[in-house]
Design an enzyme around this catalytic site. Structure first.
Site, short mmCIF file in Angstrom:
data_model
loop_
_atom_site.label_atom_id
_atom_site.label_comp_id
_atom_site.label_asym_id
_atom_site.label_seq_id
_atom_site.Cartn_x
_atom_site.Cartn_y
_atom_site.Cartn_z
N ASP A 32 1.06 -1.36 0.05
CA ASP A 32 0.05 0.33 0.13
C ASP A 32 0.76 0.88 -0.42
OD1 ASP A 32 -2.46 1.26 -0.14
OD2 ASP A 32 -2.63 1.45 2.53
N GLY B 240 -9.43 5.07 1.57
CA GLY B 240 -10.00 6.23 2.59
C GLY B 240 -11.60 5.52 2.82
N SER C 40 -12.63 4.48 5.31
CA SER C 40 -12.82 4.76 7.06
C SER C 40 -14.09 6.18 7.09
CB SER C 40 -11.98 4.67 7.68
OG SER C 40 -10.86 3.46 7.90
N ASN D 160 -10.31 -0.24 0.05
CA ASN D 160 -9.65 0.64 1.15
C ASN D 160 -10.35 1.16 2.55
OD1 ASN D 160 -8.20 -0.51 -1.17
ND2 ASN D 160 -6.64 1.40 -0.55
N VAL D 161 -9.93 -0.05 3.14
CA VAL D 161 -10.16 0.27 5.08
C VAL D 161 -8.79 0.17 5.74
CG1 VAL D 161 -12.23 -0.47 6.53
CG2 VAL D 161 -12.74 -0.73 4.42
P1 13P Z 1 -8.43 4.77 5.80
O1 13P Z 1 -7.51 4.54 6.60
O2 13P Z 1 -9.08 6.32 5.60
O3 13P Z 1 -9.73 3.07 5.70
O4 13P Z 1 -7.85 4.54 4.57
C1 13P Z 1 -7.11 3.32 4.02
C2 13P Z 1 -6.50 3.80 2.47
O5 13P Z 1 -7.35 3.81 1.84
C3 13P Z 1 -4.92 3.05 2.54
O6 13P Z 1 -4.26 2.37 1.48
#
Ligand code: 13P
Length: 284
Positions: free
Chosen positions: A82, A209, A211, A230-231
């Protein structure tokens, strides 16, 4: 082969209109929660780790724990890089067994972004490694990556088309209003922009992003072409809050095998909920 590329699972998600969840993991316990839960729900899954996590846990440790988890469950999944920026670091990790990467050159000007990503794609495809890259720039904080709101930029649909054609990436991370970390107010996603990008680009699209984004918005984003969600932050908060609470209730606790359990359970609930929202349960 148990640690697989994200390519096939994302293409299937694109064809069948759901998303594969990508959960950030940090250690043995968080890997166990994600893998056990995804397997129970028959969901394809991507385990993501930032450069900071690979440094903290050790690349070999992470790869081998994940391989063991996959073999134990007879459950192939992707262990993903990531937000990695350093080409030689990525190459080393691919040679160590990683088959799914994100090269993040979103901070570079367009031509430089293309040149870096193209070099990474040429190398990665020799190893059948899937490559995700970002055009535009997400704001917020993801581990050591901190992007001020002023530096964030939305993805331009025409530029996205050219970017995908010239780099030959396998999936595109789009900036449509989501941000890493927690949102101050209600997040606003630019669905019109997402639709325009989808109409110009036919590879799987990635929502970073996630979350704190309400379920209805995530579902709408999936209906408009998002194939990977993605979390990270919500998992960390659930795990840490439960751990803190357990120590408040049991101040003398000193056995990690016991005090980790409520934290794992709290994280598991978030993983279950996100799998449900992504529509990936039963899609193995
Ligand atoms: P969050 O931390 O906002 O869930 O985002 C995770 C992410 O995009 C990892 O690349």
């Amino acid at each position: 082969m148990y640690l697989i590329s994200s390519q096939e699972m994302l293409k299937k998600a694109q064809r069948e209109c759901y998303a594969v969840p990508a959960f950030n993991i940090h250690n043995l316990e968080t890997i166990q929660v994600v893998v056990d839960t995804a397997k129970e729900m028959n969901s394809p899954v991507i385990l993501a780790a930032t450069p900071g996590t690979y440094s903290y846990a050790g690349t070999k440790y992470l790869i081998n724990i994940c391989k063991t988890a996959a073999e134990t469950h007879h459950f192939p999944f992707a262990l993903h890089l990531d937000h990695h920026e350093n080409i030689s670091d990525i190459k080393t990790k691919i040679e160590a067994g990683i088959r799914s990467i994100m090269i993040d050159s979103s901070h570079c000007p367009f031509e430089k972004n293309i040149a870096i990503v193209k070099e990474m794609v040429d190398f990665s495809h020799i190893y059948n490694v899937s490559v995700e890259a970002e055009l535009g720039r997400l704001g917020g904080q993801e581990d050591d990556l901190i992007v001020d709101e002023k530096e964030s930029a939305f993805t331009d649909p025409d530029a996205a088309k050219e970017y995908v054609e010239r780099t030959r990436i396998d999936s595109l991370a789009v900036a449509i209003g989501s941000a890493h970390g927690l949102y101050k107010g209600e997040p606003k996603l630019d669905f019109i922009r997402l639709e325009k990008i989808r109409n110009k680009v036919d590879i799987p699209l990635v929502l970073h992003g996630a979350s704190g984004i309400p379920e209805s918005m995530v579902r709408k984003a999936i209906s408009l072409g998002i194939c990977k969600v993605n979390v990270a932050t919500e998992l960390k908060i659930a795990f840490s809050d439960a751990l803190k609470q357990d120590f408040i209730e049991h101040p003398d606790a000193n056995d990690p095998r016991h005090y980790m359990q409520p934290a794992k359970l709290a994280m598991k609930k978030i993983v279950e909920e996100k799998i449900r929202i992504c529509g990936s349960a039963g899609k193995l």
